[in-house]
Design a protein around this motif. Sequence first.
Motif, PDB file in Angstrom:
ATOM      1  N   GLY A  91      53.454  43.275  40.548  1.00  0.00           N
ATOM      2  CA  GLY A  91      52.523  42.903  41.608  1.00  0.00           C
ATOM      3  C   GLY A  91      52.286  43.974  42.642  1.00  0.00           C
ATOM      4  N   ARG A 101      48.745  40.480  33.208  1.00  0.00           N
ATOM      5  CA  ARG A 101      48.088  39.175  33.077  1.00  0.00           C
ATOM      6  C   ARG A 101      48.014  38.691  31.635  1.00  0.00           C
ATOM      7  NH1 ARG A 101      42.556  38.436  36.209  1.00  0.00           N
ATOM      8  NH2 ARG A 101      44.042  38.766  37.907  1.00  0.00           N
ATOM      9  N   GLN A 148      51.968  36.776  41.491  1.00  0.00           N
ATOM     10  CA  GLN A 148      50.941  36.227  42.375  1.00  0.00           C
ATOM     11  C   GLN A 148      51.401  36.215  43.825  1.00  0.00           C
ATOM     12  OE1 GLN A 148      47.779  35.414  41.682  1.00  0.00           O
ATOM     13  NE2 GLN A 148      48.169  36.198  39.623  1.00  0.00           N
ATOM     14  N   GLY A 149      52.692  35.990  44.051  1.00  0.00           N
ATOM     15  CA  GLY A 149      53.203  36.021  45.415  1.00  0.00           C
ATOM     16  C   GLY A 149      53.028  37.378  46.062  1.00  0.00           C
ATOM     17  N   ARG A 151      50.786  39.740  45.039  1.00  0.00           N
ATOM     18  CA  ARG A 151      49.361  40.095  45.105  1.00  0.00           C
ATOM     19  C   ARG A 151      48.619  39.345  46.203  1.00  0.00           C
ATOM     20  NH1 ARG A 151      48.491  44.502  44.137  1.00  0.00           N
ATOM     21  NH2 ARG A 151      46.276  44.047  43.982  1.00  0.00           N
ATOM     22  N   THR A 152      49.091  38.168  46.595  1.00  0.00           N
ATOM     23  CA  THR A 152      48.383  37.372  47.609  1.00  0.00           C
ATOM     24  C   THR A 152      48.977  37.531  48.999  1.00  0.00           C
ATOM     25  OG1 THR A 152      49.787  35.459  47.071  1.00  0.00           O
ATOM     26  CG2 THR A 152      47.661  35.629  45.937  1.00  0.00           C
ATOM     27  N   LEU A 153      49.871  38.489  49.178  1.00  0.00           N
ATOM     28  CA  LEU A 153      50.447  38.727  50.504  1.00  0.00           C
ATOM     29  C   LEU A 153      49.346  39.109  51.476  1.00  0.00           C
ATOM     30  CD1 LEU A 153      53.046  38.985  52.192  1.00  0.00           C
ATOM     31  CD2 LEU A 153      53.146  41.380  51.504  1.00  0.00           C
ATOM     32  N   ASP A 154      49.393  38.520  52.660  1.00  0.00           N
ATOM     33  CA  ASP A 154      48.366  38.740  53.681  1.00  0.00           C
ATOM     34  C   ASP A 154      48.415  40.189  54.167  1.00  0.00           C
ATOM     35  OD1 ASP A 154      46.534  38.606  55.694  1.00  0.00           O
ATOM     36  OD2 ASP A 154      47.378  36.832  56.650  1.00  0.00           O
ATOM     37  N   HIS A 179      56.655  34.562  52.190  1.00  0.00           N
ATOM     38  CA  HIS A 179      55.465  34.320  51.361  1.00  0.00           C
ATOM     39  C   HIS A 179      55.818  34.305  49.877  1.00  0.00           C
ATOM     40  CE1 HIS A 179      51.227  34.369  50.272  1.00  0.00           C
ATOM     41  NE2 HIS A 179      51.519  35.314  49.393  1.00  0.00           N
ATOM     42  N   TRP A 183      55.877  30.958  46.713  1.00  0.00           N
ATOM     43  CA  TRP A 183      55.396  30.941  45.331  1.00  0.00           C
ATOM     44  C   TRP A 183      56.541  30.717  44.351  1.00  0.00           C
ATOM     45  CZ3 TRP A 183      50.468  31.548  43.226  1.00  0.00           C
ATOM     46  CH2 TRP A 183      49.440  31.786  44.151  1.00  0.00           C
TER      47      TRP A 183
END
Length: 261
Positions: A91, A101, A148-149, A151-154, A179, A183
């Motif tokens: 990630g 993926r 995903q955790g 990659r979606t970090l703010d 964060h 996930w």
Amino acid sequence: MTLRLLRAWIDWLWSGWSAAAGLVLLLAAWQLAAEALGPLLLPAPLQAFARLFELAASGALRPEFFATARRALLGFACALGVGSALGVIAGLSPAGALLARPLVTVLLGMPPIAWLVLALLWLGSGDGTPVFTVAAAALPVVFGAALQGVRTLDAPLSDMARAFGLPWHLRVREVGLPHLLSWLFPAAITALGTSWKVAVMAELLASSDGIGAALANARSQLDTEAALAWVLCVLLALLLLEYAVLEPIKREFERWREAAR
């Protein structure tokens, strides 16, 4: 502070009652089905619980349960550790995430029975076979969640922490880790359930001990009551692990959600 703690306690109490109500409804449906099908096909819940208590009192339950628990938890621990580490590494790079993926899709689509056959060919019929099968089946769930955790970090939040001069280890602990855990915990619960199911399946086909082997013995003797008792043993263990172990840890790590409200 007092109001927040009171609200958290009320939420926990309500969630407990809701979970209990769901279990009661499930038992009621089981009872109705047992009355319709008869005890030969589907014994009533009280009969299955009574048989479970008999197995526990006779000492037959403990060795089989601990054999399955050892294999399931060891495979789960391997999947959690390796899957989390690999997911975080993948990630961190957009290219790594794109490459991973299709790999996650392939691994999630791989039937556990296929892993079991391969493990039997590679490892034989010892403890390694169910442990490997459990780890292989649970790892992609954890890997995908960790990826995903990350990659979606703010990103703006991370930039703000960096702009205020927060040391890297505090940025990881206070920004990234909460964060990521939001996930990982749902994935861990799913992986834990998968681990027990796959361990029992692997034992049924490839082991001479454990709950799976006990289920195979009950099947050979056409003992539906004993089979349901062993199934209840697995389900009760899962409920205990989730609500007595994972849920308190989840609440501890997600205190930041309450602070953000």
